[in-house]
Design a protein around this motif. Structure first.
Motif, PDB file in Angstrom:
ATOM      1  N   LEU A   1     -11.272  -0.570   6.789  1.00  0.00           N
ATOM      2  CA  LEU A   1     -10.498  -1.079   5.475  1.00  0.00           C
ATOM      3  C   LEU A   1     -10.845  -2.346   5.296  1.00  0.00           C
ATOM      4  CD1 LEU A   1      -7.393   1.551   6.345  1.00  0.00           C
ATOM      5  CD2 LEU A   1      -9.072   1.414   4.362  1.00  0.00           C
TER       6      LEU A   1
ATOM      7  N   VAL B   1       0.910  -1.318  -0.052  1.00  0.00           N
ATOM      8  CA  VAL B   1       0.016  -0.008  -0.156  1.00  0.00           C
ATOM      9  C   VAL B   1       0.789   1.343  -0.102  1.00  0.00           C
ATOM     10  CG1 VAL B   1      -1.942  -1.067   1.178  1.00  0.00           C
ATOM     11  CG2 VAL B   1      -0.135   0.175   2.432  1.00  0.00           C
TER      12      VAL B   1
ATOM     13  N   ALA C   1     -10.351   7.851   1.902  1.00  0.00           N
ATOM     14  CA  ALA C   1     -11.573   7.427   1.195  1.00  0.00           C
ATOM     15  C   ALA C   1     -12.650   6.950   2.104  1.00  0.00           C
ATOM     16  CB  ALA C   1     -10.955   6.418   0.472  1.00  0.00           C
TER      17      ALA C   1
ATOM     18  N   GLN D   1      -5.880  12.053  -5.163  1.00  0.00           N
ATOM     19  CA  GLN D   1      -5.582  10.633  -4.902  1.00  0.00           C
ATOM     20  C   GLN D   1      -6.338   9.907  -5.859  1.00  0.00           C
ATOM     21  OE1 GLN D   1      -3.204   9.363  -2.811  1.00  0.00           O
ATOM     22  NE2 GLN D   1      -2.886  11.167  -1.386  1.00  0.00           N
TER      23      GLN D   1
ATOM     24  N   LEU E   1      -6.523   5.621   0.894  1.00  0.00           N
ATOM     25  CA  LEU E   1      -7.379   4.706   1.366  1.00  0.00           C
ATOM     26  C   LEU E   1      -7.890   5.266   2.758  1.00  0.00           C
ATOM     27  CD1 LEU E   1      -5.193   1.533   0.906  1.00  0.00           C
ATOM     28  CD2 LEU E   1      -6.834   2.571  -0.457  1.00  0.00           C
TER      29      LEU E   1
ATOM     30  N   HIS F   1      -0.101   4.661  -1.227  1.00  0.00           N
ATOM     31  CA  HIS F   1      -1.357   5.016  -1.490  1.00  0.00           C
ATOM     32  C   HIS F   1      -2.263   4.724  -0.064  1.00  0.00           C
ATOM     33  CE1 HIS F   1      -0.381   3.928  -5.637  1.00  0.00           C
ATOM     34  NE2 HIS F   1       0.334   3.205  -5.255  1.00  0.00           N
TER      35      HIS F   1
END
Lengths: 113, 113
Positions: free
Chosen positions: A32, A6, A16, A88, A13, A9
DNA sequence: ACGCTATAGGTAGCGTGCCTACATATCATC
DNA sequence: GATGATATGTAGGCACGCTACCTATAGCGT
């Protein structure tokens, strides 16, 4: 999934899952997991520092509360965080299409013999 | 694209361009540019060390040659490299679907006003 | 003759950032 | 009272891509 995957990123995440509403750290980890079908099982030592990083960057704002005798730090997406999330998403779309394109197997000319 | 984005996926990208046939380092950089439509412009300081890493790991094998008075080190995918590439493709497929799933915008319940 | 660009290979050192391992505390369950 | 779930955090390590360099040849322009 291989740890470290990950990298680069994680911020997106986290942003989000915060888009749907404020969450505290532990709940973010569970969210998650849930959204990834269990594939993402990030250790607290990854998520908590990331949240502090995001807070320093003013993409989320944290607030303490006490629930059932336990301290909670609840994080809310800021306006800047919303913009960062959009960025992103765009970056991910480009990145993933690039990797897809490079990784996609070519039709290999059949070997002679 | 943001630098560092390929972190963790560079090996797979290099293995993928070598699948079509042996290439030397400089040509690998150009192949990555070509396949990505110009989005991937990796510096030599990224690619050459990566190739040595892959060679140490026996995923590629390198051989010197001289072409037009210039030294070239041509890299060929090994059997292990082919397996590694398949593994990388599978990992990428999983990873990208996970990130897609987490990043995908939820329908946000309209705010009460 | 000189400089510039493209081609070709390389190293040193830095910084980011995720991970492992550990520490702390409350509450519920056994 | 031990264990496990809930909840937050720090310290230190290390992998790895990046920046900034360096070397060398070939070819072109001036």
């Amino acid at each position: 999934m291989k740890p470290d995957a990950v990298r680069g990123h994680l911020d997106g995440l986290i942003l989000a899952v915060l888009e749907s509403g404020p969450l505290h750290g532990y709940a973010i980890i569970e969210a998650l997991q849930a959204r990834s079908g269990g594939a993402l099982d990030l250790p607290t030592g990854t998520v908590y520092p990331a949240l502090r990083r995001l807070e320093r960057a003013a993409l989320v704002s944290g607030a303490w509360s006490t629930v059932g005798g336990r301290q909670r730090r609840t994080y809310t997406l800021t306006r800047a965080g919303r913009h960062a999330l959009a960025r992103q998403r765009a970056e991910w779309a480009e990145f993933s299409s690039v990797v897809d394109a490079v990784l996609r197997p070519r039709t290999i000319p059949e070997a002679a013999s």
